[in-house]
Design a protein around this motif. Structure first.
Motif, PDB file in Angstrom:
ATOM      1  N   TRP A  32       0.859  -1.179   0.000  1.00  0.00           N
ATOM      2  CA  TRP A  32       0.000   0.000   0.000  1.00  0.00           C
ATOM      3  C   TRP A  32       0.896   1.230   0.000  1.00  0.00           C
ATOM      4  CZ3 TRP A  32      -5.461   0.042   0.594  1.00  0.00           C
ATOM      5  CH2 TRP A  32      -6.043  -1.211   0.729  1.00  0.00           C
TER       6      TRP A  32
ATOM      7  N   GLY B  43       0.614   5.531   0.398  1.00  0.00           N
ATOM      8  CA  GLY B  43      -0.111   6.778   0.605  1.00  0.00           C
ATOM      9  C   GLY B  43       0.730   7.906   0.039  1.00  0.00           C
TER      10      GLY B  43
ATOM     11  N   ASN C 278       4.283  13.425   4.345  1.00  0.00           N
ATOM     12  CA  ASN C 278       3.563  13.341   5.618  1.00  0.00           C
ATOM     13  C   ASN C 278       4.071  14.340   6.658  1.00  0.00           C
ATOM     14  OD1 ASN C 278       6.013  12.180   6.106  1.00  0.00           O
ATOM     15  ND2 ASN C 278       5.225  10.175   6.646  1.00  0.00           N
TER      16      ASN C 278
ATOM     17  N   VAL D 103      -4.437   7.075  -2.323  1.00  0.00           N
ATOM     18  CA  VAL D 103      -3.941   5.768  -1.880  1.00  0.00           C
ATOM     19  C   VAL D 103      -3.879   4.808  -3.064  1.00  0.00           C
ATOM     20  CG1 VAL D 103      -4.414   3.794  -0.381  1.00  0.00           C
ATOM     21  CG2 VAL D 103      -4.892   6.095   0.422  1.00  0.00           C
TER      22      VAL D 103
ATOM     23  N   SER E 248      -7.081  14.156  -0.694  1.00  0.00           N
ATOM     24  CA  SER E 248      -6.452  14.192   0.632  1.00  0.00           C
ATOM     25  C   SER E 248      -5.119  14.934   0.606  1.00  0.00           C
ATOM     26  CB  SER E 248      -6.240  12.774   1.156  1.00  0.00           C
ATOM     27  OG  SER E 248      -5.300  12.105   0.338  1.00  0.00           O
TER      28      SER E 248
ATOM     29  N   ILE F  86      -1.056  11.681   2.793  1.00  0.00           N
ATOM     30  CA  ILE F  86      -1.383  10.486   3.580  1.00  0.00           C
ATOM     31  C   ILE F  86      -0.242  10.246   4.561  1.00  0.00           C
ATOM     32  CG2 ILE F  86      -1.896   8.013   3.511  1.00  0.00           C
ATOM     33  CD1 ILE F  86      -4.022   9.642   2.061  1.00  0.00           C
TER      34      ILE F  86
ATOM     35  N   ILE G 106      -0.783   4.296   6.843  1.00  0.00           N
ATOM     36  CA  ILE G 106      -1.711   3.242   6.430  1.00  0.00           C
ATOM     37  C   ILE G 106      -1.436   2.059   7.346  1.00  0.00           C
ATOM     38  CG2 ILE G 106      -2.368   1.609   4.623  1.00  0.00           C
ATOM     39  CD1 ILE G 106      -1.528   3.724   2.561  1.00  0.00           C
TER      40      ILE G 106
ATOM     41  N   VAL H  91      -6.556   4.501   7.127  1.00  0.00           N
ATOM     42  CA  VAL H  91      -5.723   5.483   6.430  1.00  0.00           C
ATOM     43  C   VAL H  91      -5.854   6.816   7.157  1.00  0.00           C
ATOM     44  CG1 VAL H  91      -5.369   6.739   4.268  1.00  0.00           C
ATOM     45  CG2 VAL H  91      -6.032   4.323   4.213  1.00  0.00           C
TER      46      VAL H  91
ATOM     47  N   ALA I  15      -5.380  10.596   6.737  1.00  0.00           N
ATOM     48  CA  ALA I  15      -5.234  11.588   5.671  1.00  0.00           C
ATOM     49  C   ALA I  15      -5.206  12.987   6.282  1.00  0.00           C
ATOM     50  CB  ALA I  15      -6.383  11.462   4.680  1.00  0.00           C
TER      51      ALA I  15
END
Length: 179
Positions: A110, A112, A116, A128, A146, A149, A152, A164, A166
């Motif tokens: 996964w 994101g 961040n 995502v 979003s 991210i 996750i 998740v 966001a």
């Protein structure tokens, strides 16, 4: 700017070599003697600014790592960092906030997108993504608005349950934000 840096470097190399060896170096500033005090070292994947946002190491294969780069996509190494392969270059986002590996299936990754953190140089993302084949192909799963991210988390026993975090737009209202 590049030319000024080269001139400065060429003017200090003989002095650096002289300090290392204790004897003055004469002649060509690019001679091998001027580089005796320097050693090469691996720094892994280096990008402009080099902001690594997340690292995942596969539980069943500790030499395989997946890293997300704040301003440079997602990379994979299968030899503990000796060589790297980009695995997210064909997607619509380059800025990565987090990566996650499904604890029930290490081939499911996964990502994101969107850095961040909230710096002036931050890159935004497009939501995502998930790969079910170790990063060979990706599917966009949403949260495009979003922009950032942060995390996750995949349920350790149920791969269909994913949380998740966001952030949403950093300096304006709106977007998709929350858990």
């Amino acid at each position: 700017m590049k030319h000024i840096l080269c001139i400065i470097l060429l003017s200090i190399l003989p002095h650096a070599a002289a300090a290392q060896t204790g004897k003055p170096v004469k002649g060509d500033p690019l001679s091998a003697d001027n580089f005796t005090g320097f050693e090469f070292r691996s720094v892994g994947p280096a990008f402009m600014s080099g902001r690594i946002s997340d690292i995942e190491i596969l539980q069943d294969d500790p030499s395989t790592w997946i890293i997300g780069v704040g301003s440079g996509g997602v990379w994979r190494t299968e030899n503990a960092g000796t060589t790297w392969t980009p695995i997210f270059d064909n997607e619509r986002a380059y800025s990565i906030g987090t990566v996650a590996v499904d604890p029930s299936n290490p081939h499911t990754l996964w990502v994101g997108t969107g850095e961040n953190h909230a710096g002036r140089h931050v890159g935004y993302g497009k939501g995502v993504y998930r790969s079910r084949d170790g990063g060979d192909s990706w599917e966009h799963l949403g949260l495009e608005a979003s922009e950032h991210i942060s995390e996750i988390i995949i349920h350790p026993e149920d791969s269909n349950t994913v949380w998740v975090a966001a952030q949403g737009p950093l300096w304006s209202p709106g977007g998709e934000r929350g858990l």
